[in-house]
Design an enzyme around this catalytic site. Sequence first.
Site, PDB file in Angstrom:
ATOM      1  N   LYS A  43       0.871  -1.173   0.000  1.00  0.00           N
ATOM      2  CA  LYS A  43       0.000   0.000   0.000  1.00  0.00           C
ATOM      3  C   LYS A  43       0.912   1.229   0.000  1.00  0.00           C
ATOM      4  O   LYS A  43       1.995   1.204   0.585  1.00  0.00           O
ATOM      5  CB  LYS A  43      -0.888  -0.006   1.251  1.00  0.00           C
ATOM      6  CG  LYS A  43      -1.768   1.230   1.430  1.00  0.00           C
ATOM      7  CD  LYS A  43      -2.858   1.336   0.385  1.00  0.00           C
ATOM      8  CE  LYS A  43      -3.711   2.600   0.571  1.00  0.00           C
ATOM      9  NZ  LYS A  43      -4.687   2.761  -0.538  1.00  0.00           N
ATOM     10  N   CYS A 129      -3.231   9.356  -6.529  1.00  0.00           N
ATOM     11  CA  CYS A 129      -4.365   9.041  -5.647  1.00  0.00           C
ATOM     12  C   CYS A 129      -5.523  10.007  -5.877  1.00  0.00           C
ATOM     13  O   CYS A 129      -5.365  11.212  -5.719  1.00  0.00           O
ATOM     14  CB  CYS A 129      -3.978   9.092  -4.166  1.00  0.00           C
ATOM     15  SG  CYS A 129      -5.418   8.767  -3.124  1.00  0.00           S
TER      16      CYS A 129
HETATM   17  C1  DHB Z   1      -5.971   5.513  -2.853  1.00  0.00           C
HETATM   18  C2  DHB Z   1      -6.491   5.292  -4.085  1.00  0.00           C
HETATM   19  C3  DHB Z   1      -5.654   5.347  -5.157  1.00  0.00           C
HETATM   20  O1  DHB Z   1      -6.113   5.120  -6.406  1.00  0.00           O
HETATM   21  C4  DHB Z   1      -4.315   5.632  -4.980  1.00  0.00           C
HETATM   22  O2  DHB Z   1      -3.498   5.717  -6.026  1.00  0.00           O
HETATM   23  C5  DHB Z   1      -3.813   5.828  -3.747  1.00  0.00           C
HETATM   24  C6  DHB Z   1      -4.656   5.770  -2.675  1.00  0.00           C
HETATM   25  C7  DHB Z   1      -6.820   5.488  -1.688  1.00  0.00           C
HETATM   26  O3  DHB Z   1      -7.947   6.005  -1.736  1.00  0.00           O
HETATM   27  O4  DHB Z   1      -6.351   5.021  -0.633  1.00  0.00           O
END
Ligand code: DHB
Length: 310
Positions: A43, A129
Amino acid sequence: STATKIAQKKFDNCIMNASGVWCYDEKELSALDKSEAASFVTKSGTLESRKGNPKPRYFETDLGSINSMGLPNQGLEYYLNFVNKVQEQNPNKNYFVSCTGFNVQEDVLLLEEVKKSGFKGIVELNLSCPNVPGKPQTGYDFETVDMILQTVFENYEGLLGVKLPPYFDIVHFDQMAKILNKYPLTYINSVNSIGNGLYIDEEQEKVVIKPKNGFGGIGGDYIKPTALANVHAFYQRLDSRIQIIGTGGIKTGRDVFEHILCGASMVQVGTALMKEGPSIFRRLTRELEAIMRSKGYEKLSDFKGKLKYM
Ligand code: DHB
């Protein structure tokens, strides 16, 4: 063989998770490590851990998914500690750590943290994001992307790729590729979710996720044509030293094959991994192998980027 290389680092197979899916903590990452996935990416880690947006923040639809997670994560330090530990136990495997700052100074600090940790794998800097209220997607601000890459490469010498949002205009492909070609990038990863879609429960006349009144990033079947277009547009435009990871709409071996045909050296699975769990990597690998066998292809380079035109 479905083996591949990114930056001269070898991978037994070309399929792994997409950041955000099955990679929040040690338990999830260990499950990926034990699966037939070629590798894993964490993540996106931020300087401090984050709780993310209020739930429900992920919803599965017949054709894919919508999410507005808001970057819940354990903090970059947690992921670096864990991946460095896993790396020591698996010296022949290679891993990715994703990170994302809220401005260029934070990106520099995150990469200093990576360097200090002794991490020897590949960093994926997330420029896309879509789900933090009030924060535009960096990847859509071309001048800022240029400035971030300039600053980041003045401060970091390790292997680094960027995760990009989808683009929808030929001139944008031209302009972004021109910027990317200026820098010693290891790879680009196309695409992140299509930002800020809206899925509705018709019967309840209501949105299906809580944050941002239901707006969220779209993944799954909806986005495969956009993902393939981005992979191939960048394959046509980027210097061959910059490799491509293809992400978007992969749920069968055929989808993997199509991404590679468009020029991807590796692929990542998000929505379908959420649905099916880490056993999906075995199925996808088998399905890709069957397609390759039926076409007489022995290795990815037999068809990588070899999309035919009319
Ligand atoms: C999240 C979603 C994404 O597409 C990304 O690149 C990074 C974070 C999110 O909402 O956590």
